[in-house]
Enzyme design. Structure first.
Site, PDB file in Angstrom:
ATOM      1  N   PHE A 243       0.872  -1.175   0.000  1.00  0.00           N
ATOM      2  CA  PHE A 243       0.000   0.000   0.000  1.00  0.00           C
ATOM      3  C   PHE A 243       0.904   1.217   0.000  1.00  0.00           C
ATOM      4  O   PHE A 243       1.740   1.354   0.900  1.00  0.00           O
ATOM      5  CB  PHE A 243      -0.881   0.030   1.268  1.00  0.00           C
ATOM      6  CG  PHE A 243      -1.700   1.298   1.395  1.00  0.00           C
ATOM      7  CD1 PHE A 243      -3.065   1.293   1.105  1.00  0.00           C
ATOM      8  CD2 PHE A 243      -1.112   2.503   1.798  1.00  0.00           C
ATOM      9  CE1 PHE A 243      -3.822   2.464   1.211  1.00  0.00           C
ATOM     10  CE2 PHE A 243      -1.868   3.680   1.901  1.00  0.00           C
ATOM     11  CZ  PHE A 243      -3.222   3.646   1.609  1.00  0.00           C
ATOM     12  N   GLU A 244       0.773   2.067  -0.981  1.00  0.00           N
ATOM     13  CA  GLU A 244       1.383   3.381  -0.822  1.00  0.00           C
ATOM     14  C   GLU A 244       0.654   4.393  -1.694  1.00  0.00           C
ATOM     15  O   GLU A 244       0.216   4.074  -2.798  1.00  0.00           O
ATOM     16  CB  GLU A 244       2.903   3.411  -1.065  1.00  0.00           C
ATOM     17  CG  GLU A 244       3.451   2.745  -2.293  1.00  0.00           C
ATOM     18  CD  GLU A 244       5.003   2.710  -2.339  1.00  0.00           C
ATOM     19  OE1 GLU A 244       5.541   2.612  -3.440  1.00  0.00           O
ATOM     20  OE2 GLU A 244       5.674   2.787  -1.287  1.00  0.00           O
TER      21      GLU A 244
END
Ligand code: GDP
Ligand code: MN
Length: 346
Positions: A243-244
């Protein structure tokens, strides 16, 4: 909306963010996934979650990357679950291939030793290429030339909470560089020389260290329950990069370019198993203003075996505060307490 009536807001939002809207309020941003053709069903399941909780209100495009051409099946199934535009991009060989200075013999020998020490995927060449591409190459793809922000999405992840605001606009308007949900310790056996190489790099470029850096977080040796797993001065705490949400201007800066090239030449993407998560995290922790890092406490997220589960009635299917549903030792992998102490809650 003066009445504060939520349906009114959403109706207007969906007009403004219609996939073909001309005067759109959208930021130059994309949802981004590196994915294999055979992972199409798991990709679709991630998409369905993110579309339901967020993107159906904003219709940001999806950009898929692959080292091989995407199949018609992949294109058909993924484009069927979003109203937004979808783009399918092949990674150029010069971004994916093992660089010329990496020696096959040394790679094979070091992979053998790493695997004997329990380092997963050590002899899987494509895994090394993937980590290197995610570290220093994805944002150089011509398809992202006019794109500034991205939200990285992997197959088979879950999103649990309704998010009503434009996450990319939040990043932009609040001058944030990088947003994360989960912070983990890494296996020091994957990166024995990453910190020594980083120290060498900083000695060569002392000006690159930001005056408000998060170095105290990177070098924290207190919180880790199992002290001998610290890696030569690096706590191994990192943003879990599956996740980013981030601003590619940071990756495109001279400072990061020099850091990535230094690491790339040092060989650890292949002779060790440096992940893009620690590489991104160390770079952000030393080169960026710590105030530009953001914990998305409100985005409910899971990539097996870890969760970020907010306490909110906007979330479904996520047990408040749950960190893992795996074995007991996995609970000790959470390093957010160290992050919050040294960097704060923003
Ligand atoms: P893990 O999360 O560390 O176990 O690694 P994953 O197997 O989930 O890989 C991370 C991401 O890269 C996922 O989105 C995969 O689909 C993608 N990926 C990994 N290796 C390859 C590859 O060789 N080709 C392509 N196209 N995608 C890959
Ligand atoms: Mn994964």
């Amino acid at each position: 909306d003066p009445t504060g009536e939520p349906e009114g807001i959403l109706t207007r939002a969906s007009e403004k963010y219609h996939p073909n809207a001309k005067n759109t309020d959208r930021i130059d941003a994309t949802l981004l996934a590196l994915v294999r053709n055979e992972e199409v069903d798991d990709m679709v399941s991630s998409m369905i979650d993110l579309e339901r909780t967020w993107n159906k209100k904003f219709n940001y495009p999806w950009t898929f990357f692959n080292d091989k051409p995407f199949t018609e099946e992949f294109k058909k199934k993924t484009s069927a679950v979003t109203n937004a535009k979808t783009y399918y991009e092949v990674i150029p060989d010069e971004h994916w291939d093992k660089p010329a200075w990496i020696d096959d013999q040394i790679f094979a020998e070091s992979a053998k030793v790493l695997e004997e020490n329990g380092v997963q995927y050590a002899s899987m060449m494509s895994y090394h290429k993937m980590c290197r591409w995610n570290s220093g190459l994805f944002y150089k793809h011509p398809a992202l030339k006019n794109t500034r922000y991205y939200w990285r999405v992997e197959p088979k992840v879950h999103f649990f909470c309704d998010i009503e605001y434009d996450v990319f606009r939040y990043m932009h308007d609040n001058n944030k560089t990088y947003g994360f949900t989960i912070n983990l310790y890494d296996d020091p056996k994957t990166l024995p020389t990453l910190w020594p190489e980083t120290v060498k790099f900083l000695a060569e470029h002392p000006d690159y260290l930001h005056e408000n850096s998060a170095m105290k977080w990177l070098t924290d040796d207190v919180h880790r329950p199992d002290h001998n797993r610290q890696a030569q001065g690096y706590s191994t705490c990192h943003f879990w990069s599956n996740f980013e949400v981030a601003d590619m201007e940071f990756w495109r800066s001279q400072a990061y370019e020099d850091y990535f090239n230094h690491l790339d030449r040092a060989g650890g993407f292949f002779y060790e198993r440096w992940g893009d998560a620690p590489v991104h995290s160390i770079a952000l922790g030393m080169l960026e203003d710590a105030n530009k890092l953001h914990w998305f406490r409100d985005i409910g997220y899971q990539h097996i075996p870890f969760f970020n589960c907010p306490n909110s009635n906007k979330c479904k299917g996520c047990v408040t505060g749950r960190f893992t549903d795996g074995e007991a030792w996995l609970h000790r992998e959470d390093c957010r307490p160290s992050y919050f102490q040294h960097v704060g809650m923003s």
